[in-house]
Design an enzyme around this catalytic site. Structure first.
Site, PDB file in Angstrom:
ATOM      1  N   ARG A   1     -21.542 -39.327  22.037  1.00  0.00           N
ATOM      2  CA  ARG A   1     -22.588 -38.451  21.058  1.00  0.00           C
ATOM      3  C   ARG A   1     -23.666 -38.227  22.143  1.00  0.00           C
ATOM      4  O   ARG A   1     -24.233 -39.255  22.388  1.00  0.00           O
ATOM      5  CB  ARG A   1     -22.741 -39.327  19.786  1.00  0.00           C
ATOM      6  CG  ARG A   1     -24.048 -38.272  19.217  1.00  0.00           C
ATOM      7  CD  ARG A   1     -23.980 -38.636  17.782  1.00  0.00           C
ATOM      8  NE  ARG A   1     -22.752 -38.435  16.867  1.00  0.00           N
ATOM      9  CZ  ARG A   1     -22.856 -38.273  15.625  1.00  0.00           C
ATOM     10  NH1 ARG A   1     -23.902 -38.802  14.939  1.00  0.00           N
ATOM     11  NH2 ARG A   1     -21.854 -37.714  14.969  1.00  0.00           N
TER      12      ARG A   1
ATOM     13  N   CYS B 224     -20.580 -32.011   6.240  1.00  0.00           N
ATOM     14  CA  CYS B 224     -20.363 -32.958   7.302  1.00  0.00           C
ATOM     15  C   CYS B 224     -20.945 -34.333   7.146  1.00  0.00           C
ATOM     16  O   CYS B 224     -20.215 -35.379   7.297  1.00  0.00           O
ATOM     17  CB  CYS B 224     -20.726 -32.555   8.783  1.00  0.00           C
ATOM     18  SG  CYS B 224     -22.501 -31.967   8.713  1.00  0.00           S
TER      19      CYS B 224
ATOM     20  N   HIS C  48     -18.983 -30.311  17.264  1.00  0.00           N
ATOM     21  CA  HIS C  48     -18.676 -31.407  16.687  1.00  0.00           C
ATOM     22  C   HIS C  48     -17.146 -31.325  16.331  1.00  0.00           C
ATOM     23  O   HIS C  48     -16.734 -31.275  15.114  1.00  0.00           O
ATOM     24  CB  HIS C  48     -19.441 -31.613  15.511  1.00  0.00           C
ATOM     25  CG  HIS C  48     -19.548 -33.119  14.970  1.00  0.00           C
ATOM     26  ND1 HIS C  48     -18.820 -34.073  15.408  1.00  0.00           N
ATOM     27  CD2 HIS C  48     -19.952 -33.824  13.818  1.00  0.00           C
ATOM     28  CE1 HIS C  48     -18.893 -35.352  14.946  1.00  0.00           C
ATOM     29  NE2 HIS C  48     -19.732 -34.936  13.893  1.00  0.00           N
TER      30      HIS C  48
ATOM     31  N   ARG D  14     -12.071 -38.270   8.794  1.00  0.00           N
ATOM     32  CA  ARG D  14     -12.416 -38.240  10.317  1.00  0.00           C
ATOM     33  C   ARG D  14     -11.421 -39.501  10.983  1.00  0.00           C
ATOM     34  O   ARG D  14     -11.018 -39.344  12.045  1.00  0.00           O
ATOM     35  CB  ARG D  14     -13.930 -38.702  10.139  1.00  0.00           C
ATOM     36  CG  ARG D  14     -14.972 -37.573   9.854  1.00  0.00           C
ATOM     37  CD  ARG D  14     -15.054 -36.583  10.733  1.00  0.00           C
ATOM     38  NE  ARG D  14     -15.414 -37.101  12.175  1.00  0.00           N
ATOM     39  CZ  ARG D  14     -16.614 -37.452  12.674  1.00  0.00           C
ATOM     40  NH1 ARG D  14     -17.657 -37.201  11.991  1.00  0.00           N
ATOM     41  NH2 ARG D  14     -16.966 -37.884  13.973  1.00  0.00           N
TER      42      ARG D  14
ATOM     43  N   ASP E 164     -24.656 -27.806   6.215  1.00  0.00           N
ATOM     44  CA  ASP E 164     -24.879 -28.698   7.103  1.00  0.00           C
ATOM     45  C   ASP E 164     -26.290 -29.096   6.917  1.00  0.00           C
ATOM     46  O   ASP E 164     -27.036 -28.085   6.353  1.00  0.00           O
ATOM     47  CB  ASP E 164     -24.456 -28.508   8.576  1.00  0.00           C
ATOM     48  CG  ASP E 164     -24.946 -29.424   9.394  1.00  0.00           C
ATOM     49  OD1 ASP E 164     -25.294 -30.778   9.278  1.00  0.00           O
ATOM     50  OD2 ASP E 164     -25.019 -29.152  10.621  1.00  0.00           O
TER      51      ASP E 164
ATOM     52  N   GLN F  64     -15.390 -33.412  13.547  1.00  0.00           N
ATOM     53  CA  GLN F  64     -15.720 -32.731  12.309  1.00  0.00           C
ATOM     54  C   GLN F  64     -14.988 -31.807  11.855  1.00  0.00           C
ATOM     55  O   GLN F  64     -14.360 -31.395  10.515  1.00  0.00           O
ATOM     56  CB  GLN F  64     -17.129 -32.521  12.201  1.00  0.00           C
ATOM     57  CG  GLN F  64     -17.782 -32.417  10.680  1.00  0.00           C
ATOM     58  CD  GLN F  64     -17.700 -33.550  10.103  1.00  0.00           C
ATOM     59  OE1 GLN F  64     -18.309 -34.726  10.554  1.00  0.00           O
ATOM     60  NE2 GLN F  64     -17.323 -33.712   8.772  1.00  0.00           N
TER      61      GLN F  64
HETATM   62  N1   CP Z   1     -20.569 -36.365  10.177  1.00  0.00           N
HETATM   63  C1   CP Z   1     -20.898 -37.267  10.948  1.00  0.00           C
HETATM   64  O1   CP Z   1     -20.867 -37.060  12.138  1.00  0.00           O
HETATM   65  O2   CP Z   1     -21.497 -38.549  10.599  1.00  0.00           O
HETATM   66  P1   CP Z   1     -22.450 -39.399  11.519  1.00  0.00           P
HETATM   67  O3   CP Z   1     -23.555 -38.762  12.169  1.00  0.00           O
HETATM   68  O4   CP Z   1     -22.924 -40.434  10.678  1.00  0.00           O
HETATM   69  O5   CP Z   1     -21.404 -39.888  12.607  1.00  0.00           O
HETATM   70  N1  NVA Z   2     -25.748 -30.691  12.609  1.00  0.00           N
HETATM   71  C1  NVA Z   2     -25.965 -32.292  12.283  1.00  0.00           C
HETATM   72  C2  NVA Z   2     -24.694 -32.565  12.125  1.00  0.00           C
HETATM   73  C3  NVA Z   2     -24.698 -34.268  11.923  1.00  0.00           C
HETATM   74  C4  NVA Z   2     -23.171 -34.813  11.785  1.00  0.00           C
HETATM   75  C5  NVA Z   2     -26.646 -32.841  13.380  1.00  0.00           C
HETATM   76  O1  NVA Z   2     -26.748 -32.553  14.571  1.00  0.00           O
HETATM   77  O2  NVA Z   2     -27.434 -33.625  12.867  1.00  0.00           O
END
Ligand code: CP
Ligand code: NVA
Length: 308
Positions: free
Chosen positions: A105, A267, A132, A295, A227, A135
């Site tokens: 990430r 998400c 993502h 997930r 989101d 997701q």
């Molecule tokens: N939706 C999602 O990716 O959650 P986290 O940021 O908690 O991993």
């Molecule tokens: N758009 C959000 C998604 C989190 C899962 C972020 O990047 O923080």
């Protein structure tokens, strides 16, 4: 493993058939969780590198790797100093010699691309500033658990056109759904990503629409997605975004304009009272927490796919 390694950086790199195969496999793995699961990751180690916070992604990947017979090592990006203590390329070259899978990430999508370029082992995008994909796979499994694989659905995303939106656009294009993004002016998805998705949609019978206008698409929506208004790394813009997005909240008033059986999802993490109200998130329309569980299942299926 296949001679040529495959990564999951964006769903645009996967064919429609591959995506459907992963979704169908996810459902099978979900049904037989705890019994007769393929131990494709036996004697293997996956490394999880996170530059940003996470609950679901870290937990579901660690659980997935364990349940597939292997194990996970968590590396904090500050500890390894990716791109600071050592270049991303050299981090990749080291990981490549030691483990079997990288789940990352990152802030910049380019960092994940670099990891993939310098690793001969698979790299999975666990969220970047652009995409993502895991997701979006969980979303697809969640809708197919409720609606037919055959139907062309009207999927409406309301909010910021960034990572989650882009991956939903990719999966909807690949699966031939009609995807509408409703964003405030200035928060529309990147035009280059819209173009790629529109091109894919031409071949699958779907469509991509981007608008600032809340009403028409909501009236005929099968699913509404939202989101957070300020993503991780955009915290300093939070107050400005609260103003810019204030008319784009998913609340009961908006849901009352949609068909009675509309599904709503997010998400997570949700900022209750901002982009979505608790009344909606906790309502019969919501599939957000099912999607969070999914997930795990789609990531297991993705790993099986990458290692078969
Ligand atoms: N939706 C999602 O990716 O959650 P986290 O940021 O908690 O991993
Ligand atoms: N758009 C959000 C998604 C989190 C899962 C972020 O990047 O923080």
């Amino acid at each position: 493993m296949a001679d040529t390694k495959k990564d999951l950086l964006t769903l645009f790199d996967f064919s429609s058939d591959e995506i459907l195969e992963i979704i169908k496999l996810s459902k099978k793995l979900k049904n037989k969780r705890g019994s007769s699961e393929p131990k494709v990751f036996s004697n293997r180690t996956g490394v999880l590198i996170f530059e940003k916070p996470s609950l679901r992604t870290r937990l579901t990947f660690e659980t997935a790797l364990n349940e597939l017979g292997g194990h996970a090592v968590n590396l904090d990006s500050h500890t390894i100093g990716m791109g600071k203590r050592e270049s991303v390329e050299d981090v990749a070259r080291n990981l490549d010699r030691i483990v079997h899978l990288v789940v990352a990430r990152t802030y910049k999508h380019q960092t994940i691309e670099q990891l993939a370029r310098y690793c001969s082992i698979p790299v999975i995008n666990a969220l970047s500033d652009m995409f993502h994909p895991c997701q979006a796979l969980a979303f697809a499994l969640s809708i197919y658990e409720r609606l037919s694989f055959e139907d062309k659905l009207n999927i409406v995303f309301i909010g910021d056109g960034n990572n989650v939106c882009n991956s939903l656009m990719a999966v909807c294009a690949k699966l031939g759904h009609h995807f509408t993004v409703i964003s405030p002016r200035g928060y529309e998805p990147d035009v280059s990503i819209q173009k790629i998705a529109a091109e894919v949609s031409k071949h699958t019978g779907g469509s991509i629409t981007v608008t600032n206008d809340l009403s028409p698409a909501v009236n005929s929506s099968n699913v509404i997605y939202t989101d957070v208004w300020a993503s991780m790394g955009q915290e300093e813009e939070q107050e400005k975004r609260k103003v810019d997005f204030k008319d784009y909240q998913v609340n009961m008033d908006l849901i009352s304009k949609a068909p009675e059986d509309v599904l709503v999802t997010h998400c997570l993490p949700a900022h209750r009272g901002e982009e979505i109200t608790s009344e909606v998130l906790d309502s019969k329309h919501s599939m957000a927490f099912d999607e969070a569980e999914n997930r795990l299942h789609v990531q297991k299926a993705t790993i099986v796919h990458l290692f078969s």
